[in-house]
Structure formats: C-alpha cells, structure tokens
Design an enzyme around this catalytic site. Structure first.
Site, PDB file in Angstrom:
ATOM      1  N   TYR A  39     -45.662 -27.039 -31.892  1.00  0.00           N
ATOM      2  CA  TYR A  39     -45.766 -27.832 -30.656  1.00  0.00           C
ATOM      3  C   TYR A  39     -45.658 -29.320 -30.973  1.00  0.00           C
ATOM      4  O   TYR A  39     -46.610 -30.092 -30.832  1.00  0.00           O
ATOM      5  CB  TYR A  39     -47.059 -27.495 -29.911  1.00  0.00           C
ATOM      6  CG  TYR A  39     -47.031 -26.075 -29.379  1.00  0.00           C
ATOM      7  CD1 TYR A  39     -46.156 -25.720 -28.360  1.00  0.00           C
ATOM      8  CD2 TYR A  39     -47.845 -25.089 -29.925  1.00  0.00           C
ATOM      9  CE1 TYR A  39     -46.096 -24.421 -27.892  1.00  0.00           C
ATOM     10  CE2 TYR A  39     -47.794 -23.788 -29.452  1.00  0.00           C
ATOM     11  CZ  TYR A  39     -46.919 -23.464 -28.435  1.00  0.00           C
ATOM     12  OH  TYR A  39     -46.856 -22.175 -27.966  1.00  0.00           O
ATOM     13  N   TYR A  47     -35.779 -19.181 -17.335  1.00  0.00           N
ATOM     14  CA  TYR A  47     -36.843 -19.921 -16.661  1.00  0.00           C
ATOM     15  C   TYR A  47     -36.253 -21.094 -15.909  1.00  0.00           C
ATOM     16  O   TYR A  47     -35.180 -21.588 -16.264  1.00  0.00           O
ATOM     17  CB  TYR A  47     -37.870 -20.421 -17.683  1.00  0.00           C
ATOM     18  CG  TYR A  47     -38.580 -19.277 -18.361  1.00  0.00           C
ATOM     19  CD1 TYR A  47     -39.713 -18.703 -17.792  1.00  0.00           C
ATOM     20  CD2 TYR A  47     -38.082 -18.742 -19.534  1.00  0.00           C
ATOM     21  CE1 TYR A  47     -40.348 -17.634 -18.388  1.00  0.00           C
ATOM     22  CE2 TYR A  47     -38.717 -17.667 -20.149  1.00  0.00           C
ATOM     23  CZ  TYR A  47     -39.847 -17.125 -19.566  1.00  0.00           C
ATOM     24  OH  TYR A  47     -40.461 -16.067 -20.165  1.00  0.00           O
TER      25      TYR A  47
HETATM   26  N1  SAM Z   1     -51.483 -22.014 -21.406  1.00  0.00           N
HETATM   27  C1  SAM Z   1     -50.378 -22.939 -21.548  1.00  0.00           C
HETATM   28  C2  SAM Z   1     -49.213 -22.495 -20.682  1.00  0.00           C
HETATM   29  O1  SAM Z   1     -49.266 -21.403 -20.150  1.00  0.00           O
HETATM   30  O2  SAM Z   1     -48.267 -23.256 -20.526  1.00  0.00           O
HETATM   31  C3  SAM Z   1     -49.925 -23.112 -22.991  1.00  0.00           C
HETATM   32  C4  SAM Z   1     -49.325 -21.908 -23.629  1.00  0.00           C
HETATM   33  S1  SAM Z   1     -48.645 -22.210 -25.235  1.00  0.00           S
HETATM   34  C5  SAM Z   1     -47.640 -20.761 -25.427  1.00  0.00           C
HETATM   35  C6  SAM Z   1     -49.916 -21.812 -26.376  1.00  0.00           C
HETATM   36  C7  SAM Z   1     -51.016 -22.852 -26.515  1.00  0.00           C
HETATM   37  O3  SAM Z   1     -52.044 -22.310 -27.351  1.00  0.00           O
HETATM   38  C8  SAM Z   1     -50.554 -24.138 -27.155  1.00  0.00           C
HETATM   39  O4  SAM Z   1     -50.946 -25.222 -26.362  1.00  0.00           O
HETATM   40  C9  SAM Z   1     -51.229 -24.133 -28.518  1.00  0.00           C
HETATM   41  O5  SAM Z   1     -51.548 -25.420 -28.989  1.00  0.00           O
HETATM   42  C10 SAM Z   1     -52.464 -23.296 -28.258  1.00  0.00           C
HETATM   43  N2  SAM Z   1     -52.970 -22.626 -29.467  1.00  0.00           N
HETATM   44  C11 SAM Z   1     -52.289 -21.790 -30.281  1.00  0.00           C
HETATM   45  N3  SAM Z   1     -53.079 -21.353 -31.264  1.00  0.00           N
HETATM   46  C12 SAM Z   1     -54.296 -21.936 -31.071  1.00  0.00           C
HETATM   47  C13 SAM Z   1     -55.539 -21.879 -31.767  1.00  0.00           C
HETATM   48  N4  SAM Z   1     -55.686 -21.151 -32.877  1.00  0.00           N
HETATM   49  N5  SAM Z   1     -56.571 -22.592 -31.281  1.00  0.00           N
HETATM   50  C14 SAM Z   1     -56.423 -23.347 -30.161  1.00  0.00           C
HETATM   51  N6  SAM Z   1     -55.274 -23.449 -29.470  1.00  0.00           N
HETATM   52  C15 SAM Z   1     -54.218 -22.755 -29.922  1.00  0.00           C
END
Ligand code: SAM
Length: 285
Positions: free
Chosen positions: A47, A206
C-alpha cells in the site's frame, strides 16, 4: 511518524495526516520472485502512496455504497451496537459510512499511508476521523477500550499469511469486543477461484470498467492479483492468502466466537452466479 503505542484515538493519533498524504508515485517492491512473497508484513510495502492514491478509483465510493446498501448498518443496529472499531480502515469508506449513521467509530489500520488518506477523505466529507495506526496482531497494545463491534472489511484478512497470525489477529479482535460483541469480516470468494482453476482467469471490473482486478498467479498459498487502472495505465499488485470460507469459519469458532453466520454477496459479477464475497458475522455469545 510516531508509533501507535500509548496514543489516544481522540486525536489524529499523532499522524501528520495532511503531510503524510501526497499523491506521488512510487513503485511497489516485490523483489525478483514476486510469487515467493508470502509475508504478513508485506502489506506495508504494497500500500504505497501511488496505489493508495488510486484505491478510491478501485473501490468507487458511490458504487460501493449502492452495492453494500445498508447491510452493515442493519447488522449493527439489530444488535444495539454503539461503539465500532474499524480495524481495516483503508481509505475510510466504511468508517465514514458508520460516522454518518451515528455510530461512535474508531478507525484503525496498520498502514500509515492508508490512514492519512482516510483522514483526508473524512475531512473532505466534514468528519474528523479518530485514527490509530495498529497492526491486528498487537491490536490491544495500540488501541484501548472495549467495542460493541469490530469490522474488518474489503477482503483485508487475506493479508495474513500464517495460521498463527490469523489466530492471533482473531484473538485480539475477540478480546477487544464487549461480552456480547460482534465481528463482521469479509473475504473474497477464493473457493470459487481455487476450484474453478486459474485457467478461468476471472476478471473483476470496478468503477464501470475503469479498473480491472485479475488473478495473475494462484496456488493454495498465494493469490497474486494485478490491478490495472485504465485512466493512466498504472498497474499494482497485491499478494494475498486465498482463504477458504469454511476454514475462516472454523478459525473464528476455535478462537471462541459462538455463532457465525456467513452471507454471500450477490452483486453483479458478469454472468457468474456465485458470490464474489463472503461476509462472516461472528457473535461472541
Ligand atoms: N477496508 C478497506 C476497504 O474496503 O477499502 C481497506 C481494504 S485493503 C484490501 C486492506 C487493508 O488492511 C489495508 O488498509 C491494509 O493496510 C490493512 N492491513 C493489512 N494487514 C494488516 C495488519 N496485519 N494489521 C493492520 N492492518 C492491516
């Protein structure tokens, strides 16, 4: 950038939110063998600013609001939820929806880039998000208090690459919930991708057809997706663990959730009659 420990979510969590958000382009780093990158920590390198800046084109707030409808709000209201922790805030879509529906909401994420963008997006809509940078594996160290509900949406749980990390994260979620709290966690329908085989190469469109997401590599331990943005031709990738639905349900049960309902998301999938997403609603009691 400060760390999240000992921070109150009442502020912008020490993030220099406006400064941290700038739409500059940086390349993702997957090394020489991208298909070997199967690391829970790697989401931090995926990201990056350029991708985060395009994320809202991908999820498309209006389209997503239309397809989600009031599903999550209804689930929360039906349980009398007041306080919600969004543990995968991303660019803030669900957090803003919750604030606008009147829930007391704290917005967490492990990515500072994402949180900065979420804060910026919230400000543009007249909200001051209470953001906390926290990795799910150490959630209780960085976020304080008890919540009636935790949401982990947008296929986020897929970023955890070991069972140990998945159990740890679920246990941290469980511990932050009130005695009758609820966890709502969604995931892509990887069963259908794994079982139909990589050869089907299903493409997901999308925001109309301005963004395409498609699997580039797939095995039992990795789903590597390519995201193509047609406006400028930019391409990004995410390496994710292909979670099977029943496996996630089992893990939830094993960490203590008593009742798990799983819903299918029957939005338009270009002729497929299987849902693209599963939504697990897991109750503590
Ligand atoms: N919920 C949002 C959406 O639907 O647009 C973001 C989805 S994005 C696929 C996944 C999110 O999970 C990212 O913002 C990422 O930084 C966070 N993430 C992934 N692994 C994580 C972890 N171990 N701890 C905290 N956040 C995490």
């Amino acid at each position: 950038m400060t760390t999240a420990a000992d921070r109150s979510p009442d502020t912008a969590a020490g993030l220099d939110t406006e400064a941290a958000y700038s739409p500059e382009e940086v390349h993702q780093e997957f090394g020489e063998n991208p298909n070997e990158v199967r690391d829970t920590n790697h989401y931090q390198d995926e990201y990056i600013k350029g991708f985060v800046d395009k994320w809202d084109d991908y999820i498309g707030w209006e389209g997503r609001a239309a397809s989600e409808g009031s599903f999550f709000i209804d689930q929360l209201r039906a349980r009398g939820v007041e306080k919600v922790l969004d543990v995968a805030t991303g660019t803030g879509f669900n957090s803003v929806q919750l604030l606008e529906a009147g829930f007391e909401t704290v917005s967490a994420d492990g990515s500072a880039e994402m949180l900065a963008r979420a804060f910026h997006n919230g400000r543009e809509r007249g909200h001051v998000l209470r953001v906390v940078q926290a990795d799910w594996r150490w959630l209780n160290r960085d976020v304080h208090g008890e919540y009636d509900a935790i949401i982990c949406l947008g296929n986020s749980f897929t970023h955890l690459f070991s069972e140990r990390d998945r159990r740890k994260a679920l246990a941290e979620f469980y511990a932050m919930l009130s005695h009758d709290g609820v966890l709502i966690l969604d995931q892509r329908n990887y069963d259908s991708i794994l079982d139909d085989g990589f050869s089907s190469k299903h493409k997901y469109y999308y925001s109309g057809d301005t963004v395409t997401a498609e699997p580039e590599y797939l095995d039992d331990g990795l789903a590597r997706f390519r995201y193509t943005f047609h406006d400028d031709g930019s391409v990004y990738h995410l390496n994710m663990f292909p979670l099977r639905k029943d496996y996630v349900r089992r893990l939830m049960r094993e960490v203590g959730f008593q009742k798990i309902d799983t819903y299918g998301d029957f939005q338009d999938t270009y002729g497929e009659d299987t849902p693209d997403f599963w939504i697990h609603v897991a109750e503590k009691t």
